[in-house]
Design a protein around this motif. Structure first.
Motif, PDB file in Angstrom:
ATOM      1  N   PRO A 343       0.842  -1.206   0.000  1.00  0.00           N
ATOM      2  CA  PRO A 343       0.000   0.000   0.000  1.00  0.00           C
ATOM      3  C   PRO A 343       0.875   1.253   0.000  1.00  0.00           C
ATOM      4  O   PRO A 343       1.809   1.371   0.811  1.00  0.00           O
ATOM      5  CB  PRO A 343      -0.798  -0.120   1.304  1.00  0.00           C
ATOM      6  N   ILE A 344       0.588   2.176  -0.917  1.00  0.00           N
ATOM      7  CA  ILE A 344       1.428   3.378  -1.019  1.00  0.00           C
ATOM      8  C   ILE A 344       0.567   4.626  -1.251  1.00  0.00           C
ATOM      9  O   ILE A 344      -0.549   4.547  -1.749  1.00  0.00           O
ATOM     10  CB  ILE A 344       2.487   3.247  -2.149  1.00  0.00           C
ATOM     11  N   VAL A 345       1.132   5.781  -0.877  1.00  0.00           N
ATOM     12  CA  VAL A 345       0.556   7.100  -1.169  1.00  0.00           C
ATOM     13  C   VAL A 345       1.708   8.038  -1.531  1.00  0.00           C
ATOM     14  O   VAL A 345       2.851   7.788  -1.155  1.00  0.00           O
ATOM     15  CB  VAL A 345      -0.207   7.700   0.034  1.00  0.00           C
ATOM     16  N   PRO A 346       1.434   9.127  -2.237  1.00  0.00           N
ATOM     17  CA  PRO A 346       2.470  10.139  -2.462  1.00  0.00           C
ATOM     18  C   PRO A 346       2.731  10.931  -1.174  1.00  0.00           C
ATOM     19  O   PRO A 346       1.842  11.081  -0.332  1.00  0.00           O
ATOM     20  CB  PRO A 346       1.869  11.051  -3.542  1.00  0.00           C
ATOM     21  N   ALA A 347       3.952  11.436  -1.030  1.00  0.00           N
ATOM     22  CA  ALA A 347       4.303  12.244   0.141  1.00  0.00           C
ATOM     23  C   ALA A 347       5.324  13.295  -0.270  1.00  0.00           C
ATOM     24  O   ALA A 347       6.087  13.109  -1.229  1.00  0.00           O
ATOM     25  CB  ALA A 347       4.874  11.350   1.257  1.00  0.00           C
ATOM     26  N   ALA A 348       5.352  14.410   0.452  1.00  0.00           N
ATOM     27  CA  ALA A 348       6.312  15.476   0.174  1.00  0.00           C
ATOM     28  C   ALA A 348       7.728  14.911   0.242  1.00  0.00           C
ATOM     29  O   ALA A 348       8.097  14.252   1.209  1.00  0.00           O
ATOM     30  CB  ALA A 348       6.142  16.608   1.180  1.00  0.00           C
ATOM     31  N   HIS A 349       8.508  15.204  -0.784  1.00  0.00           N
ATOM     32  CA  HIS A 349       9.795  14.536  -0.903  1.00  0.00           C
ATOM     33  C   HIS A 349      10.971  15.480  -1.142  1.00  0.00           C
ATOM     34  O   HIS A 349      11.992  15.385  -0.486  1.00  0.00           O
ATOM     35  CB  HIS A 349       9.717  13.522  -2.057  1.00  0.00           C
ATOM     36  N   TYR A 350      10.827  16.399  -2.101  1.00  0.00           N
ATOM     37  CA  TYR A 350      11.978  17.220  -2.486  1.00  0.00           C
ATOM     38  C   TYR A 350      11.514  18.599  -2.933  1.00  0.00           C
ATOM     39  O   TYR A 350      10.498  18.733  -3.617  1.00  0.00           O
ATOM     40  CB  TYR A 350      12.755  16.550  -3.632  1.00  0.00           C
ATOM     41  N   LEU A 351      12.276  19.619  -2.556  1.00  0.00           N
ATOM     42  CA  LEU A 351      11.990  20.995  -2.942  1.00  0.00           C
ATOM     43  C   LEU A 351      12.911  21.400  -4.088  1.00  0.00           C
ATOM     44  O   LEU A 351      14.133  21.388  -3.950  1.00  0.00           O
ATOM     45  CB  LEU A 351      12.201  21.934  -1.751  1.00  0.00           C
ATOM     46  N   CYS A 352      12.313  21.776  -5.221  1.00  0.00           N
ATOM     47  CA  CYS A 352      13.118  22.163  -6.387  1.00  0.00           C
ATOM     48  C   CYS A 352      13.583  23.606  -6.320  1.00  0.00           C
ATOM     49  O   CYS A 352      14.512  23.990  -7.030  1.00  0.00           O
ATOM     50  CB  CYS A 352      12.315  21.953  -7.674  1.00  0.00           C
ATOM     51  N   GLY A 353      12.924  24.433  -5.515  1.00  0.00           N
ATOM     52  CA  GLY A 353      13.336  25.823  -5.345  1.00  0.00           C
ATOM     53  C   GLY A 353      14.186  25.992  -4.108  1.00  0.00           C
ATOM     54  O   GLY A 353      14.705  25.033  -3.544  1.00  0.00           O
ATOM     55  N   GLY A 354      14.334  27.250  -3.670  1.00  0.00           N
ATOM     56  CA  GLY A 354      15.125  27.512  -2.471  1.00  0.00           C
ATOM     57  C   GLY A 354      15.905  28.804  -2.578  1.00  0.00           C
ATOM     58  O   GLY A 354      15.487  29.761  -3.234  1.00  0.00           O
ATOM     59  N   ILE A 355      17.070  28.836  -1.947  1.00  0.00           N
ATOM     60  CA  ILE A 355      17.924  30.021  -1.917  1.00  0.00           C
ATOM     61  C   ILE A 355      18.618  30.155  -3.269  1.00  0.00           C
ATOM     62  O   ILE A 355      19.324  29.244  -3.699  1.00  0.00           O
ATOM     63  CB  ILE A 355      18.979  29.901  -0.801  1.00  0.00           C
ATOM     64  N   VAL A 356      18.432  31.273  -3.914  1.00  0.00           N
ATOM     65  CA  VAL A 356      19.016  31.473  -5.246  1.00  0.00           C
ATOM     66  C   VAL A 356      20.541  31.583  -5.137  1.00  0.00           C
ATOM     67  O   VAL A 356      21.069  32.357  -4.332  1.00  0.00           O
ATOM     68  CB  VAL A 356      18.447  32.743  -5.907  1.00  0.00           C
ATOM     69  N   VAL A 357      21.234  30.800  -5.965  1.00  0.00           N
ATOM     70  CA  VAL A 357      22.694  30.841  -6.001  1.00  0.00           C
ATOM     71  C   VAL A 357      23.169  30.930  -7.448  1.00  0.00           C
ATOM     72  O   VAL A 357      22.466  30.543  -8.382  1.00  0.00           O
ATOM     73  CB  VAL A 357      23.325  29.592  -5.335  1.00  0.00           C
ATOM     74  N   ASP A 358      24.394  31.433  -7.617  1.00  0.00           N
ATOM     75  CA  ASP A 358      25.008  31.458  -8.946  1.00  0.00           C
ATOM     76  C   ASP A 358      25.808  30.176  -9.134  1.00  0.00           C
ATOM     77  O   ASP A 358      25.815  29.298  -8.246  1.00  0.00           O
ATOM     78  CB  ASP A 358      25.853  32.725  -9.120  1.00  0.00           C
ATOM     79  N   PRO A 359      26.497  29.986 -10.259  1.00  0.00           N
ATOM     80  CA  PRO A 359      27.230  28.725 -10.479  1.00  0.00           C
ATOM     81  C   PRO A 359      28.307  28.426  -9.442  1.00  0.00           C
ATOM     82  O   PRO A 359      28.726  27.272  -9.298  1.00  0.00           O
ATOM     83  CB  PRO A 359      27.852  28.924 -11.869  1.00  0.00           C
ATOM     84  N   ASN A 360      28.736  29.442  -8.692  1.00  0.00           N
ATOM     85  CA  ASN A 360      29.713  29.228  -7.625  1.00  0.00           C
ATOM     86  C   ASN A 360      29.064  29.054  -6.257  1.00  0.00           C
ATOM     87  O   ASN A 360      29.759  29.049  -5.236  1.00  0.00           O
ATOM     88  CB  ASN A 360      30.697  30.402  -7.573  1.00  0.00           C
ATOM     89  N   GLY A 361      27.745  28.922  -6.238  1.00  0.00           N
ATOM     90  CA  GLY A 361      27.047  28.711  -4.971  1.00  0.00           C
ATOM     91  C   GLY A 361      26.852  29.975  -4.158  1.00  0.00           C
ATOM     92  O   GLY A 361      26.435  29.904  -2.992  1.00  0.00           O
TER      93      GLY A 361
END
Length: 531
Positions: A343-361
């Motif tokens: 038995p399964i359900v979907p659940a919150a897993h990963y955030l694609c957004g967040g703190i904006v960074v440039d290629p050097n973090g």
């Protein structure tokens, strides 16, 4: 006052790999790692699937990996960032192996590659079904051998130190000078002054009632950066994992790796119908946002609490070899893989957004960097391709290291005030914190879940404002502890998610609002920013 060259907040793959490289390259400099729980407790530890990286140039190619990532991101990926991460990936993976990470191999001695939703070929390097734990332990073993690295376990970062805390300084925050950190054992808030601060605090899953994330995933880094004035973007793109073991309880749930569907498992409704073939030609291997919405639709169609993952037709001996932890977890719950559906359900897993960074973090605040799930790099766009997250963390930790190793240290000329809790008192009970945490999680689960509506989002804001007002009073009048600080952070994160959901005017990737147009319009094909 504690002074350090590099302060790392978070002890997952991003924070540890950065610390390890910096300490090795610059043995005369100090690296402090702050972990709010045990040193090995992080989102990394629970990553079952693996690391997506091109390693078999016979079947795979950089272009295939780039294409799969762009397709999953649904038009919002930064193509240059995707190319950078994909092409740097193999070298970062080789570094992991040199540090002792043991990826599974086949009988021929070559890497055994898995396949997950959204991938056109087999390219997932894994260690059984506990890849994250294997990586975490290998990195910790290396870190412990570096005398210039110190790990502060059970230390909770409360807030970043910026111009807001400097008396007589410009109130507009432009530079980070470290963080105020609570020693959970002594109850003392310590001042960590740092030349450079790296946020590697992981995800936000505990904002929701059902999540695959550990209990520490309360969005602390994103909330601290937001309060300090950093740019936060794309928070509406919360990825829900389609297959989490359903037990009828709220809170952290056991994840059934996407690799199980890559191994050949079927999704069925309670009538036994393999429903994914009705929705998408890729069936169970469609990207996660599609699979999650299809499951959500099946649940609403029949009013059921869960659907099922069918593994009964698979080679069970091979299944046990690939997924021993999943097999054992099911057995402890009296689910026999050979004969029973899971038995399964979907659940919150990963955030694609967040703190904006440039290629050097680099964030939009000087001397403040971010990597891993708390950052928004442009790699994932509107939806993360499975197993790209560990790769992203490795690449950006390396980029931050390469950038900082050439930066000069600056003299300690600023006077930073100590934490001031004058006039506060110890809380006599925690019932308000527990009640409001449960209220927030239920609110986000019911009103800001997989499928949203504009009306529910506006109602969620009103409910959230009530919780926020009550908790801010407590925060100002009580001695700080982890419970109230985590809830305060979760409220900030929820505010960002809902606010940026309302800014999104079109369904795309992992975002779906029943009141918006389903067809993409280039007028809206852009990323949301902070509030």
């Amino acid at each position: 006052m504690v002074s350090v060259d590099y302060l790392v907040i978070g002890s997952g793959i991003a924070g540890l790999s950065f610390a390890l490289k910096m300490a090795h390259k610059c043995p005369d400099r100090t690296v402090f790692i702050v972990s709010k729980a045990d040193e090995d407790e992080s989102n990394t530890k629970y990553a079952q699937g693996g690391v997506a990286s091109v390693s078999d140039l016979g079947e795979d190619s950089y272009q295939k990996h780039i294409s799969d990532t762009l397709i999953a991101g649904d038009g919002l990926c930064d193509a240059a960032i995707v190319e950078m991460v994909v092409k740097e990936g193999p070298e970062r993976v080789r570094e992991l192996m040199s540090w002792g990470v043991r990826f599974d191999t086949g009988k021929n001695g070559r890497l055994a590659l898995g396949r997950e939703g959204g991938h056109s070929v087999h390219r997932i390097l894994h260690h059984k079904d506990n890849t994250g734990y294997e990586i975490e332990q290998a990195l910790l073993n290396q870190v412990r051998q570096r005398p210039n690295i110190r790990i502060f376990q059970h230390h909770f970062a409360i807030d970043l130190i910026t111009e807001h805390q400097l008396r007589g300084a410009n109130p507009v925050p432009t530079t980070c000078y470290g963080a105020y950190v609570l020693d959970q054992k002594s109850g003392i808030v310590e001042t960590f002054r740092a030349e450079y601060t790296v946020l590697a605090t992981g995800g936000v899953g505990m904002v929701y009632g059902h999540t695959t994330n550990p209990i520490i995933a309360t969005g602390d880094g994103i909330a601290m950066a937001y309060r300090a004035g950093a740019q936060i973007q794309d928070m509406e793109f919360v990825q829900f994992h389609p297959t989490v073991l359903y037990d009828g309880k709220a809170g952290r749930s056991f994840l059934i790796s996407e690799a199980v569907r890559g191994f050949g498992a079927y999704l069925r409704n309670k009538k036994g119908h393999r429903f994914m073939t009705d929705y998408d030609t890729r069936a169970e291997l469609a990207p996660r946002d599609i699979v999650s919405r299809c499951i959500d639709q099946e649940l609403k169609k029949f009013g059921d609490p869960c659907v099922f993952l069918d593994c009964t037709h698979l080679d069970i001996k091979a299944f046990k070899a690939h997924f021993p932890n999943i097999y054992d977890e099911c057995r402890t719950r009296h689910i026999t893989i050979e004969t029973d559906w899971i038995p399964i359900v979907p659940a919150a897993h990963y955030l694609c957004g967040g703190i904006v960074v440039d290629p050097n973090g680099r964030t939009t605040i000087n001397n403040l960097f971010a990597c891993g799930e708390c950052s928004r790099t442009g790699l994932h766009g509107a939806n993360r391709l499975a197993s790209n997250s560990l790769l992203e963390a490795l690449v950006y930790a390396h980029n931050i290291f390469e950038y900082l190793e050439h930066q000069e240290r600056f003299p300690e000329s600023l006077t930073i005030p100590q934490w001031d809790d004058t006039g506060t008192r110890f809380a006599k009970e925690n019932i308000l914190i527990k009640h409001n945490t449960a209220h927030l999680q239920a609110l986000m689960q019911d009103y800001v879940g997989i499928v949203r509506s504009t009306d529910r989002l506006h109602k969620a804001i009103k409910h959230l404002d009530v919780i926020y007002s009550e908790i801010e009073v407590l925060y100002r009048t009580m001695k700080v502890d982890v419970g109230i600080c985590e809830l305060r952070n979760m409220i900030n994160v929820a505010h960002l998610i809902i606010g940026q959901c309302l800014k999104r005017k079109e369904n795309i990737g992992g975002f779906y609002n029943i009141d918006l147009e389903p067809i993409k319009n280039s007028q809206y094909l852009k990323n949301t920013d902070g509030l």
